[in-house]
Design an enzyme around this catalytic site. Structure first.
Site, mmCIF file in Angstrom:
data_model
loop_
_atom_site.group_PDB
_atom_site.id
_atom_site.type_symbol
_atom_site.label_atom_id
_atom_site.label_comp_id
_atom_site.label_asym_id
_atom_site.label_seq_id
_atom_site.Cartn_x
_atom_site.Cartn_y
_atom_site.Cartn_z
ATOM 1 N N SER A 1 0.831 -1.326 -0.143
ATOM 2 C CA SER A 1 -0.053 0.227 -0.082
ATOM 3 C C SER A 1 0.987 1.201 -0.009
ATOM 4 O O SER A 1 2.032 1.299 0.828
ATOM 5 C CB SER A 1 -1.397 0.275 1.152
ATOM 6 O OG SER A 1 -1.395 1.229 1.813
ATOM 7 N N TYR B 1 -1.134 -1.306 10.445
ATOM 8 C CA TYR B 1 -1.440 -1.047 8.783
ATOM 9 C C TYR B 1 -0.209 -0.865 7.622
ATOM 10 O O TYR B 1 0.538 -1.615 7.171
ATOM 11 C CB TYR B 1 -2.278 -0.922 8.073
ATOM 12 C CG TYR B 1 -2.923 -0.514 7.011
ATOM 13 C CD1 TYR B 1 -3.106 -2.459 6.277
ATOM 14 C CD2 TYR B 1 -2.589 0.084 6.365
ATOM 15 C CE1 TYR B 1 -3.484 -2.416 5.221
ATOM 16 C CE2 TYR B 1 -2.804 -0.076 4.816
ATOM 17 C CZ TYR B 1 -3.666 -1.196 4.165
ATOM 18 O OH TYR B 1 -3.455 -1.171 2.937
#
Length: 253
Positions: A143, A158
């Site tokens: 990401s 995350y």
């Protein structure tokens, strides 16, 4: 037919980017091994692909945190199709968005296990068969949040896992380039998926506003980038954190 005759594992295939990738890869002629926790959704997707009459698909439900499951997906690929050409290791979770000081250890550990440890386990069992074959391509879904200055408040766990995937990918790419194995990471921006706020107009509008393109990606657009990395068109690409993020990482720098 970019993937004609190629056998590809896709995890996180029951919805979102994984399901879009499975449909796209099948349309490009791939033999698919679909993995996710939800068996009903996998069964429906595999049936849809088989009925489409272009690619082929088998599926196995399980937990990507389990090394035995990672190995079972590889064994299923070899049993059904005789080779493993590629893997789209796409399963992941965002986890609860909390400041690090408020985050319970159990939540931290779960995000680390699902996003980062699963990537390690997948590579651990996929690389040996690819090395034996002398070819293969592995793609991790990372990401923009784990890249450059893309960190966002409340996403410490995350972000740590997605940055960790990039580090793992680069190390593995260096170790196995001479074995004929290409290993890359795909870094999506905000994507309209169940995990990305699908169905919540306020969330979608806010996330879209962060992107210079002023919109979020469709899952199929991210799947197209994964297709490039798994196909022969990217034959000289390895060790790359490839951004498909609508420019959001540029804006946040």
């Amino acid at each position: 037919m970019e993937l004609h005759g190629k056998t590809i594992i896709v995890t996180g295939a029951s919805s979102g980017i994984g399901a879009a990738a499975a449909r796209l890869f099948a349309a490009e002629g791939a033999n698919l091994v679909l993995g996710a926790r939800r068996n009903t959704e996998l069964d429906e997707l595999a049936a849809e692909i088989v009925q489409g009459g272009v690619g082929a698909a088998v599926h196995l439900s399980g937990d990507v945190k389990d090394e035995a499951y990672a190995l079972a997906l590889v064994e299923l690929a070899i049993e059904r199709y005789g080779a493993l050409d590629g893997a789209f290791n796409n399963a992941g979770i965002v986890g609860d968005m909390l400041p690090a000081t408020d985050m319970p250890l159990a939540i931290w550990n779960e995000v680390i296990a699902v996003n980062l440890t699963s990537a390690f386990l997948a590579a651990k069992v996929q690389i040996p068969i690819m090395k034996k074959q002398g070819f293969g391509s592995i793609v991790f879904t990372s990401s923009f949040v784990g890249f450059s200055n893309g960190g966002l408040a409340g996403m410490g766990a995350y972000a740590a896992t997605k940055a960790g995937q990039i580090g793992l990918m680069r190390s593995l790419a260096s170790e196995h380039a001479a074995d004929g194995i290409r290993i890359n990471a795909l870094l999506p921006g905000g994507t309209i998926t169940p995990a990305g706020g699908q169905g919540n107009a306020a969330v979608l509008d806010f996330v879209a506003s962060l992107h210079p393109m002023k919109r979020m990606a469709e899952a199929r657009e991210i799947a197209q980038a994964a297709l490039f990395l798994l196909s022969d068109r990217s034959s000289f690409v390895t060790g790359s954190p490839m951004l498909a993020d609508g420019g959001i990482s540029v804006r946040l720098v």
